[in-house]
Design a protein around this motif. Structure first.
Motif, mmCIF file in Angstrom:
data_model
loop_
_atom_site.group_PDB
_atom_site.id
_atom_site.type_symbol
_atom_site.label_atom_id
_atom_site.label_comp_id
_atom_site.label_asym_id
_atom_site.label_seq_id
_atom_site.Cartn_x
_atom_site.Cartn_y
_atom_site.Cartn_z
ATOM 1 N N ILE A 143 0.859 -1.182 0.000
ATOM 2 C CA ILE A 143 0.000 0.000 0.000
ATOM 3 C C ILE A 143 0.898 1.235 0.000
ATOM 4 O O ILE A 143 1.926 1.278 0.684
ATOM 5 C CB ILE A 143 -0.962 0.007 1.208
ATOM 6 N N SER A 144 0.513 2.223 -0.786
ATOM 7 C CA SER A 144 1.300 3.446 -0.856
ATOM 8 C C SER A 144 0.388 4.605 -1.219
ATOM 9 O O SER A 144 -0.742 4.405 -1.679
ATOM 10 C CB SER A 144 2.417 3.313 -1.895
ATOM 11 N N GLY A 145 0.883 5.815 -0.996
ATOM 12 C CA GLY A 145 0.086 6.994 -1.275
ATOM 13 C C GLY A 145 0.835 8.025 -2.088
ATOM 14 O O GLY A 145 2.076 8.075 -2.042
ATOM 15 N N ASP A 146 0.109 8.812 -2.843
ATOM 16 C CA ASP A 146 0.667 9.928 -3.610
ATOM 17 C C ASP A 146 -0.153 11.155 -3.244
ATOM 18 O O ASP A 146 -1.260 11.351 -3.757
ATOM 19 C CB ASP A 146 0.588 9.633 -5.111
ATOM 20 N N ASN A 147 0.385 11.976 -2.354
ATOM 21 C CA ASN A 147 -0.377 13.134 -1.883
ATOM 22 C C ASN A 147 -0.671 14.115 -3.011
ATOM 23 O O ASN A 147 -1.732 14.748 -3.030
ATOM 24 C CB ASN A 147 0.388 13.841 -0.765
ATOM 25 N N ALA A 148 0.237 14.241 -3.950
ATOM 26 C CA ALA A 148 0.026 15.177 -5.049
ATOM 27 C C ALA A 148 -1.180 14.778 -5.892
ATOM 28 O O ALA A 148 -1.870 15.633 -6.453
ATOM 29 C CB ALA A 148 1.269 15.245 -5.922
ATOM 30 N N LYS A 149 -1.442 13.478 -5.980
ATOM 31 C CA LYS A 149 -2.583 12.988 -6.757
ATOM 32 C C LYS A 149 -3.772 12.662 -5.866
ATOM 33 O O LYS A 149 -4.802 12.208 -6.381
ATOM 34 C CB LYS A 149 -2.175 11.749 -7.564
ATOM 35 N N ASN A 150 -3.609 12.866 -4.551
ATOM 36 C CA ASN A 150 -4.697 12.574 -3.606
ATOM 37 C C ASN A 150 -5.214 11.150 -3.806
ATOM 38 O O ASN A 150 -6.431 10.893 -3.810
ATOM 39 C CB ASN A 150 -5.847 13.580 -3.769
ATOM 40 N N THR A 151 -4.279 10.230 -3.939
ATOM 41 C CA THR A 151 -4.604 8.853 -4.312
ATOM 42 C C THR A 151 -3.780 7.883 -3.475
ATOM 43 O O THR A 151 -2.611 8.149 -3.164
ATOM 44 C CB THR A 151 -4.311 8.621 -5.811
ATOM 45 N N VAL A 152 -4.405 6.774 -3.115
ATOM 46 C CA VAL A 152 -3.727 5.672 -2.445
ATOM 47 C C VAL A 152 -3.812 4.454 -3.353
ATOM 48 O O VAL A 152 -4.859 4.217 -3.986
ATOM 49 C CB VAL A 152 -4.361 5.388 -1.067
ATOM 50 N N TYR A 153 -2.723 3.699 -3.392
ATOM 51 C CA TYR A 153 -2.636 2.549 -4.276
ATOM 52 C C TYR A 153 -2.505 1.258 -3.480
ATOM 53 O O TYR A 153 -1.987 1.247 -2.361
ATOM 54 C CB TYR A 153 -1.425 2.680 -5.198
#
Length: 120
Positions: free
Chosen positions: A70-80
């Protein structure tokens, strides 16, 4: 409109990979704990993985350790949720959840789910 939208599900053969995305709109995930849950037919919903925005700590279900990330990209406001070495037992509807507690109030949002089917 506040919502979470999952994508990336589908049909994959055993041993294959999928990456699920959970994109938030109407709010920022920066201050939320975000988790992925799954529910197979006839079974209860179970937590698969969760990431804390506060300290980046991660929880994963024992059966997915070493396979799911699990990981997140704050710039894209998305969690993968990266899922590798998929097994038929991973087949389920996968849901994204975001939760935050602020001044005694709990904010909790669910996505609509995305189907993952692992089959040959």
């Amino acid at each position: 409109q506040v919502q979470l939208v999952e994508s990336g599900g589908g049909l994959v053969q055993p041993g294959g990979s999928l990456r699920l995305s959970c994109e938030a709109s109407g709010f920022t995930l920066d201050y939320y704990a975000v988790g992925w849950f799954r529910q197979a037919p006839g079974k209860e919903r179970e937590g698969v993985a969760c990431i804390s925005s506060r300290d980046g700590s991660v929880y994963r279900l024992d059966s997915v350790k070493g396979r799911f990330t699990i990981s997140g990209d704050n710039a894209k406001n998305t969690v993968y949720l990266q899922m590798n070495s998929l097994e038929p037992e991973d087949s389920a509807v996968y849901y994204c959840n975001g939760e935050r507690r602020l001044f005694g109030k709990t904010y909790n949002y669910w996505g609509q789910g995305t189907q993952v089917t692992v089959s040959s």
